[in-house]
Write a protein that holds these residues in place. Structure first.
Motif, short mmCIF file in Angstrom:
data_model
loop_
_atom_site.label_atom_id
_atom_site.label_comp_id
_atom_site.label_asym_id
_atom_site.label_seq_id
_atom_site.Cartn_x
_atom_site.Cartn_y
_atom_site.Cartn_z
N PHE A 5 21.80 22.65 30.18
CA PHE A 5 22.04 21.60 31.16
C PHE A 5 22.78 22.22 32.34
O PHE A 5 23.68 23.02 32.16
CB PHE A 5 22.93 20.48 30.58
N ARG A 7 25.09 21.66 35.82
CA ARG A 7 26.00 20.65 36.37
C ARG A 7 26.10 20.71 37.89
O ARG A 7 26.93 20.09 38.48
CB ARG A 7 27.37 20.80 35.71
N GLU A 127 26.74 18.00 26.80
CA GLU A 127 27.01 17.03 27.87
C GLU A 127 27.77 15.85 27.28
O GLU A 127 27.37 15.31 26.24
CB GLU A 127 25.71 16.54 28.51
N ARG A 356 23.52 16.80 36.18
CA ARG A 356 23.42 17.66 35.01
C ARG A 356 23.39 19.12 35.43
O ARG A 356 22.80 19.48 36.42
CB ARG A 356 22.15 17.34 34.24
#
Length: 356
Positions: A5, A7, A127, A356
């Protein structure tokens, strides 16, 4: 560690590597609407990707390079995805008062109990999803892990194609991200509804069931358009490339539709029914409100009506671009034809605008 993921939200390309093609899509924004900046679909040689596993990284890299050239994009950062079957996901609870660094350290310590591989062979990310409904003072954390080789081979293919793999995501999460684009095509805009999205690709069929736009069930089965291509090859003595082209562009004999295409459509309807039965038997749900067909096979004329008739649930073909604008270099007819197969690429391209 390579992140599953991401960010940050840099400009990037969504790149979907399927069993038969590389699909590239880049989105921008025009006011409060998405805009398609560039896109391309480039076929892959037979067996370059087998059941979503890259077996010929050079061939995939060459196809990516052609897609970048054909799309005319200057963006070099990309989001790519691994198949859901190659990823272990788990929702775990963690104390809500931990800082980001403390949370990361704690997850590293506890990850071994959730992952059946040596830690050094795995790419891991997480997450925070929000406050836990079950335990006060705790947060729900989505943990995702994949064997490093699954990530590394995609990174290598993108590098050969001249791209930088900024994000490695999961296909099911990319599909979920694209769900919001279908809202206007769903009953009651999808609010409070249970929607089955069935992606029928070349070799794999993926069922993703969402409730109120959150995925509650996914399952993959071996079935796809390659079976139709193989039958065209066998019946009409064509090569793999010729059969794939004829399937998309037409020009086959008169007996093609009743003797080859119709039986495949019937088999597809049966596969959809079987996928839903697996969902019903393993969940508390015994019905869905609507079926959305995605993947290359969804564009077969009349297949949505056939499935609706056989199963008794309203069905439609996914078009994530219905409410988007297009730049002048995008061919509206071409992207409309490819729309149902671009859901994963769309979800990946949308990572540019997510946290994300």
């Amino acid at each position: 560690m390579f992140q599953l993921f991401n960010r940050t939200a840099p400009p990037l390309i969504g790149l979907d590597i399927s069993s038969t093609s590389v699909k590239l899509l880049e989105l921008g924004q025009s006011g409060n609407r998405y805009r398609v900046e560039s896109y391309a679909v480039v076929p892959l040689p037979q067996n370059a990707v087998e059941e979503k596993n890259i077996s010929d990284v050079d061939a995939v890299g060459a196809a990516i390079k052609r897609a970048v050239s054909r799309a005319g994009t200057r963006t070099r950062n990309a989001a790519v995805a691994v198949a859901g079957s190659a990823v272990i996901t788990k929702v775990i609870n963690m104390p809500a008062n931990l800082s980001d660094d403390e949370l990361a350290d704690q997850i590293q310590l506890e990850a071994d109990q959730y992952i059946p591989y040596p830690r050094e062979e795995v790419n891991l990310d997480f997450e925070v999803m929000g406050q836990s409904e079950k335990q006060e003072g705790m947060v729900d954390v989505l943990l995702a892990a994949s064997r490093s080789e699954n990530v590394d081979v995609r990174v290598a293919a993108l590098e050969l194609g001249g791209l930088n793999a900024r994000i490695v995501d999961v296909e099911a999460f990319a599909m979920e991200a694209a769900y919001s684009l279908l809202a206007s095509q769903l009953p009651d805009n999808g609010v409070g509804k249970t929607i089955a999205v069935i992606d029928v690709g070349a070799t794999m069929t993926t069922l993703s069931v969402s409730h109120d736009f959150k995925v509650i069930y996914t399952r993959e089965q071996v079935f796809g358009g390659k079976q139709l291509t193989d039958e065209i090859m066998r019946r009409y003595g064509l090569s793999y490339e010729e059969a794939g082209l004829a399937k998309k562009q037409g020009g086959l004999p008169d007996n093609y539709e009743p003797e080859v295409l119709q039986p495949f459509k019937e088999a597809m309807a049966q596969q959809v029914s079987r996928s839903l039965q697996f969902f019903f038997s393993s969940s508390q749900h015994n019905s869905v409100d609507h079926i959305v067909l995605a993947g290359g096979c969804a564009s077969i004329p009349g297949v949505d009506a056939l499935i609706e008739d056989k199963i008794g649930i309203t069905a439609s073909v996914a078009n994530p671009f219905a409410d988007m604008s297009l730049t002048s270099r995008i061919n509206p007819e071409a992207i409309r034809s490819d729309a149902s197969s671009l859901m994963i690429a769309c979800g990946l391209a949308m990572r540019r605008f997510s946290e994300r």
